[in-house]
Structures are given as C-alpha cells and as structure tokens.
Design an enzyme around this catalytic site. Structure first.
Site, mmCIF file in Angstrom:
data_model
loop_
_atom_site.group_PDB
_atom_site.id
_atom_site.type_symbol
_atom_site.label_atom_id
_atom_site.label_comp_id
_atom_site.label_asym_id
_atom_site.label_seq_id
_atom_site.Cartn_x
_atom_site.Cartn_y
_atom_site.Cartn_z
ATOM 1 N N CYS A 236 0.837 -1.210 0.000
ATOM 2 C CA CYS A 236 0.000 0.000 0.000
ATOM 3 C C CYS A 236 0.867 1.253 0.000
ATOM 4 C CB CYS A 236 -0.930 0.012 1.209
ATOM 5 S SG CYS A 236 -2.140 -1.322 1.176
ATOM 6 N N CYS B 166 26.961 17.408 -24.924
ATOM 7 C CA CYS B 166 27.283 18.446 -25.901
ATOM 8 C C CYS B 166 26.029 19.008 -26.534
ATOM 9 C CB CYS B 166 28.191 17.865 -26.981
ATOM 10 S SG CYS B 166 28.581 19.066 -28.255
HETATM 11 ZN ZN LIG Z 1 -3.474 -1.067 -0.649
#
Ligand SMILES: [Zn+2]
Ligand SMILES: [Zn+2]
Ligand SMILES: [Zn+2]
Ligand SMILES: [Zn+2]
Lengths: 194, 556
Positions: free
Chosen positions: B276, B316
C-alpha cells in the site's frame, strides 16, 4: 441560541462571591454574549499581583458548546499564546461539559497559571524557555505581569477624577467603576456605550 | 513461433517450446507443469492440496453487504454480544463501537479482565431499572445546567446516576449529533464519561426534532462501517451502495458485487504485488513527475532540415540528426559540424556552452530511472486495457465453437485462459512500481549493499522477463482466430492455452515467492504487507447468507 437566562444567573452567582474567589465576569457593552472575565494572578507565581482580563465570547450553543476565551492581557505562559492570547485548555475544547460555568472555567484558567503544562504548549517559544531556563522564564513572566497586568497604579480617587474630567457625572463614574472592579479602561468603555 | 502454431506442430514440440521459453534465461527455475493433470494445469481449477506456504493459503472469505442489509449485518454482531453478556442492544452497541466492532475482542476482554473492566473502559454503566426507579423521585429538582427547578417527570436520570432536565438533555444531544458525535454521546456532568442511553436520546430528541433522530440513527448505522476494521465501503464512483466485510483482518484484495476490485487495506485499486505504501508513493510520484516527463518530451527538438524529432544524447549541445544535419540544441538553428569548448564555428546564438549540463546529470539519472519503470508499468497497463476488449471477442468465439464442435463440449479453457492473461498482466504491471521502490533509495536506502541489490535486481528482472514472455505468448494465442479452424487445430490451441496458463500461473507464484522470501524478508526498514498471490484472482465477495438478509430490516 445562547441560554441568556442561564448566563444572567451565572453572572449574579459569580459576582456574589467575588470577594472570596476574586473572579469577576461582566458584560462588554450590553450584549450578554460578549463578556469580560478578570482573574487575579495566583499567589506564589510570577503572575502574583496582576489582574488578567479575559475576553469571553459565547457561541450560540452555550452552555452546550464551550465558551470561547482569550487573554486580553498579554501574558507569558507556555499554554497561552504570547501573541494572540489564545488559551490551550482541555475544558475549553473537548473536555467541556454543560455542567461547567464561566466561573469554573475561569477558575481552571487561573489554575493553569499556577500549573503550566509545557508538554502541551500553545506557545512553543515560551514552553522551550520554561523547560530549559526556568529562571529566565520566571523573570520574563514577572516582567510581563508588571508591564501589562497591573492596572494603572492610580488610586480610586484619581481614577474618578480622571473620568469626571472626561465629562462623565461623578455618581455614575463611581458606580460604574465599582461595577467593573475599579478597572478604569473597562469603566470608560461602559460609560461610553451607556 | 507464430508460424509453428498455425502449421500445427505437434503438441510435444510446442510444449518444449513453452517450457524452453519459461527457462530461457535461468536454468534453475523449474516450472512444475504436469501434463497429465491438465485440468489443473491452468491453475483455475484448484488442486485439492494447496501449496504449503502461507503465501498462497491465506483465504479471507469476504461478504458484500448491500446497504439495505447493513442493519441486519450490524444486528448479527450486536446479537452475539447481547447474548453473551445479556445486555440490551444499546449497551452492546456502546461496547462494540468502543471495540471497533470486533466481537472476538469483546469476548476476549470479557474472558481476560471481566465484565466490570470491559464495561468501564467503554464508558458503559449498566444499572438495573430498579435502581433507576428508586433513585428517581418525583420531587422537584434543580437542573444544574439551566438552574431551573423542574419536576421529576421533566427530568431524566442517566445510567450513571446524573440527572438533568429534559430540555437540557435534548439540547446537549442535538449539539452532539450535529457535531457528528452520535457514536459517543457522553453524560453532561463534568468528567463523567458514561455513554448516554440511545433509547433516551431517541425519545427526547424526537419530541421536537425527528429529523435529528434520523441523523442519529444513520450515524449509528454507519459506525458499523466507519468504526469497523473488518468492513469497508466499496470505493466505486458513483458509489454502488455496498460495503465489504472480511472475516480476518488480513491484507487482501476483494471484488465487490458491482465488479470493482480494490485493496481492502487502503481502498485504492488492487495493486499487489505493490504494498500500500509503495502504491501511494507511486501514484503521488506519477502525478508529480508528469511535469518532468513532459519536460523531457519538450526537450526533444526537431531537426531544422528534415523535421524529425531528435533527442539529445550526451552533454554536448551540438546535436546531429540522423539525416546528417548538425544543429544547435539550444536555439534549434542549423550549424556547421566543427565546434570548440564554447562555440560552434560560424554559429552565433550565444547560448552554446559545453559542460554546463553536467550538474544536472545526477537528477537526470534519477529521472531516467523513474521513466524506465514508468514506461514498463504504463505499457502493461495499456495492454491490459486493450486486452479487456478481448473478452467479448472470445465470448463470440466460444459461441461459434459450441455450435460446430464435435468432440469438445467444455470451452471454459477459453475464459480461463483469458482470466489468466488478465490477472498475470496486472501483476506484471504492478511489479514495476514494486521494483522501482525495492531497488531504489526512497524506501530501502540501507536495506542492501550495492552488490546485493544488483544480484537481487537481476534475479527479479529475470523472473519478470520470463513472466512477460509467457504473457505475450498467451495473449497472442488467445488473439488467434481459432474459432474458424478445424477441430484438431482447435484442440491444439486448447492445449497451448492450458499449458501457457499453467506456466504463467507458476511464474506468478514464483515472482511472489521471490518478493516474499528473497526481497522483503531480509529488509527491516518498513513493514510492507502485500496481498498474497491468489491463483484464482481477486476474491469475489459473496452475498451475506440468506438467513441474515431475511431478518428484520429497517429499525425505525
Ligand atoms: Zn493497498
Ligand atoms: Zn436544565
Ligand atoms: Zn453522568
Ligand atoms: Zn461496489
């Protein structure tokens, strides 16, 4: 709607034993929802000898919602904002109970002056000083009390004199001064709004 | 490979190919596909014996609670507590709100600490009605709130013994309900934390404010969801009205009856194998970086000669288009080829200076790292969206096959193959943000040494690649127009799909094992709970049992 009948009774009740408690509540102007409370600085603290004025505003839900209180007198204390006078006290927030009154709330504020709680500070600067430099803290608090919380050193007669000179009748000046506990500024405010 | 399928190479050959593909890069990975058990091989019919690791066995059963059954579901829990402790409903509710609707917890506290402790912690005072009557005289009392004298029947004594007038109680209740504190309306007395009797609240408030009573009841009902760690609202927008209840408070992903799948723990889209926290950081990062990624896009310049987009390569500022045209990166103007440290010969825009960009090199590296993972993630998420359309097409194929087929009767292998593709693709796409964090500095800076990290990253990427290879094959086979083929070729396609499904399922399992055992287990820095791999896919919440939903609904 504020329960005005109750506020009325509270004021009577409170001012009846003002000699004992030293706590005073009086209406600002005519409204019963804007009040001024005064508490004497507790003995044995840096606030001793000061008289502290507290602005009180009653919300519509009073007494079912807590009154709003704020120091009108500048004060140096960990739980009181040195800038705005805001007070950090549980009974003025979630611990409020309708069974408390303005007087009991002011007594709690007075108790807070004697017993700061630096762990739950309103003013971080003051709280830091309170924890780290007790001496400096006490001196500052005492100095602020001297500077802001001692109403003018004028005697009663001098106050009367001053107000009479401003054009108010002497008998009314005397009764008004008495009603506000000798605070010349409050008396002036009252006289002007009368 | 594609050719092989169409020309109908023998199953064995095909199988070898798949097998080899699965083992392309790493001989240690053995994929246990037992051809004899082909019914199980696609992983959709579960074998009787589950894999021994907890990783796969965790099976929280979840139920969908439709809004109209919310009350019934709540009653079920209330009843259990009422029965055990012989309590009235409102007392049981007070307990359950305090213990967050965890009935087991209430039982455990009761067993360990006794009734008194259980009650006082929750602010519950239970007095017998006899006590109440005896202490409640009909004499006049002075209400300590409004200071009015009222007769006994105009005042109410609460379970805690405090007595105030009815109009003060009513005001108090209304203020608290409007503040949204319906769940814990305490007594008015100072320092009394006893919870007021909800029947008294209803009775007093309803006299003048039936609408507030409604609000009160709604809050009490919703507390069953909002204060309950085992119940969550389905996050669908617009809201389907359902809530989901899980039986154990594990990290899991669920599918609501409305079809929305979500992570039960954080209520966002199902994101396993991302934790999560990783998912939260990743979505935030994707938002923040969209600007920066745009910056990169903006910093693709167009050749002044052929107008093809040209990316800058190296520090460059003299860049060269594939058409051979050199130009100044800073102003976009065409130039000649020779340049020194701070000028391009014959070019005078005045902005060119070599070397200045090097400070930004580190930040750029970070950005490129992110862009790499983001592109992988985005690529697979996009494929997922495209493949979702495949579902309908496959349904059509099944109809055609059913009509003409002689031998084959069961076409579940088509849908199963599709489901396997869909699930694995989603796992693969979420495995990129996971890898971004596991092998990056944001979360696990000191988790592994540089060398360790490199080894593990190689191992993980290897698994991702094998998984990806099989997913692409599965996708390809499913897209073939096999419905139009002869039955023997269809049979062969069936074999391919079943086998590829099985291999893919196994590779997913292995990926999770690697995540669990090799990557996360040694890391101490944060607890990352990851919804376990479910071969069957995200669990669909089942309806509450009929017996429950039939019980009395609508409390008022
Ligand atoms: Zn979750
Ligand atoms: Zn009352
Ligand atoms: Zn009480
Ligand atoms: Zn839903």
């Amino acid at each position: 709607m504020v329960d005005l009948a109750r506020v009325q009774k509270e004021l009577q009740e409170c001012n009846r034993d003002v000699e004992v408690s030293g706590i005073r509540v009086s209406p600002k102007a005519d409204s019963l929802t804007n009040l001024v409370g005064t508490i004497p600085g507790p003995l044995g603290t840096p606030y001793e000898g000061g008289t502290f004025k507290i602005d009180i505003t009653l919300p519509d839900g009073y007494p079912f919602e807590p009154p709003k209180m704020r120091f009108a007198t500048k004060v140096w204390h960990p739980n009181i904002s040195s800038q705005s006078g805001a007070i950090c006290l549980d009974i003025l927030k979630d611990q409020w109970s309708p069974a408390l009154t303005l007087k009991t709330a002011l007594l709690s504020v007075q108790a807070l002056l004697s017993a700061p709680e630096p762990d739950d500070p309103q003013d971080a600067v003051v709280a830091q000083q309170y924890i780290r430099e007790q001496n400096t803290f006490v001196n500052t608090a005492r100095y602020w009390t001297e500077a802001f919380a001692k109403t003018s050193s004028l005697g009663v007669e001098e106050k009367v004199q001053k107000l009479v000179e401003m054009g108010f009748p002497e008998d009314i000046v005397r009764s008004t001064l008495e009603a506000v506990g000798g605070d010349e500024n409050l008396a002036l405010e009252k006289l002007c709004s009368a | 490979m594609e050719e092989d399928y169409k020309n109908g190479s023998s199953y064995d050959e095909y199988y070898d190919n798949v097998y080899a593909a699965a083992n392309d890069d790493d001989d240690d990975v053995d994929v246990d596909v037992d051809v004899d058990e082909e019914e199980y091989v696609d992983g959709l019919q579960e074998p009787e014996v589950e894999t021994n690791r907890s990783l796969f066995s965790a099976r929280p059963t979840c139920k969908v609670i439709r809004k109209k059954y919310l009350l019934a579901a709540q009653k079920e829990d209330l009843q259990r507590v009422m029965d055990l402790l012989s309590l009235k409903e409102h007392h049981a509710r007070t307990l359950l709100i305090y213990y967050r609707w965890d009935v087991e917890k209430v039982f455990n506290v009761f067993a360990d600490r006794g009734k008194e402790w259980l009650y006082s912690a929750a602010g519950l005072s239970v007095r017998s009605s006899k006590d109440l009557n005896s202490s409640h005289s009909s004499n006049e009392v002075t209400c300590q709130i409004c200071f009015e004298d009222v007769s006994g029947n105009e005042s109410t004594i609460m379970d805690c013994g405090h007595c105030f007038c009815n109009s003060c109680w009513t005001e108090h209740f209304i203020v608290k309900i409007n503040e949204g504190q319906s769940r814990r309306i305490t007594c008015m007395a100072h320092k009394c934390y006893s919870i007021c009797d909800e029947e008294v609240i209803r009775r007093l408030v309803s006299v003048k404010h039936p609408d507030v009573v409604e609000k009160f009841d709604r809050f009490l009902l919703e507390s069953y969801i909002e204060d309950n760690k085992r119940v969550k609202w389905c996050p669908s927008i617009p809201h389907c009205g359902n809530a989901i209840r899980v039986e154990c408070d594990e990290y899991c992903e669920v599918e609501c009856a409305c079809g929305v799948q979500f992570c039960f723990s954080c209520s966002s889209e199902a994101h396993s194998p991302c934790s999560c926290l990783m998912w939260k950081l990743w979505t935030k990062k994707c938002q923040d970086e969209s600007e920066t990624v745009n910056w990169v896009t903006v910093n693709t310049k167009f050749c002044p000669k052929c107008y093809k987009p040209v990316e800058k390569n190296g520090g460059c500022n003299l860049v060269c288009c594939i058409c051979g045209q050199p130009f100044c990166w800073l102003c976009g103007g065409a130039t000649g080829k020779s340049h020194t440290g701070n000028t391009i010969q014959g070019h005078t825009c005045g902005q060119y200076k070599e070397g200045e960009v090097e400070d930004a090199e580190c930040a750029k590296k970070q950005l490129f790292r992110y862009t790499h993972y983001y592109n992988q993630f985005k690529g697979h998420t996009d494929s997922l969206k495209l493949e979702a359309k495949l579902k309908d097409k496959l349904q059509e194929k099944i109809v055609i096959l059913e009509a003409k087929s002689q031998q084959l009767k069961d076409f579940s292998w088509v849908t199963n193959g599709f489901n396997r593709l869909f699930r694995s693709r989603s796992i693969l796409s979420y495995s990129y943000p996971f890898a971004y964090y596991v092998f990056g500095d944001d979360l696990f800076k000191n988790g592994m040494t540089q060398k360790e990290r490199q080894i593990k990253q190689n191992l993980f990427e290897d698994q991702q690649q094998q998984l990806q290879a099989n997913i692409e094959k599965l996708s390809m086979v499913l897209e073939e127009p096999f419905a139009d083929w002869e039955e023997k070729d269809v049979l062969q396609t069936r074999m391919k799909i079943i086998t590829l499904s099985g291999v893919t399922d196994n590779l997913c399992k292995k990926l999770y094992e690697c995540i669990d055992n090799d990557l996360l287990a040694p890391l101490q820095e944060a607890t990352h709970n990851i919804a376990p791999y479910r071969s069957m896919g995200v669990e669909k919440a089942s309806e509450l049992p009929q017996s429950l939903t039939r019980s009395k609904i609508g409390g008022q």
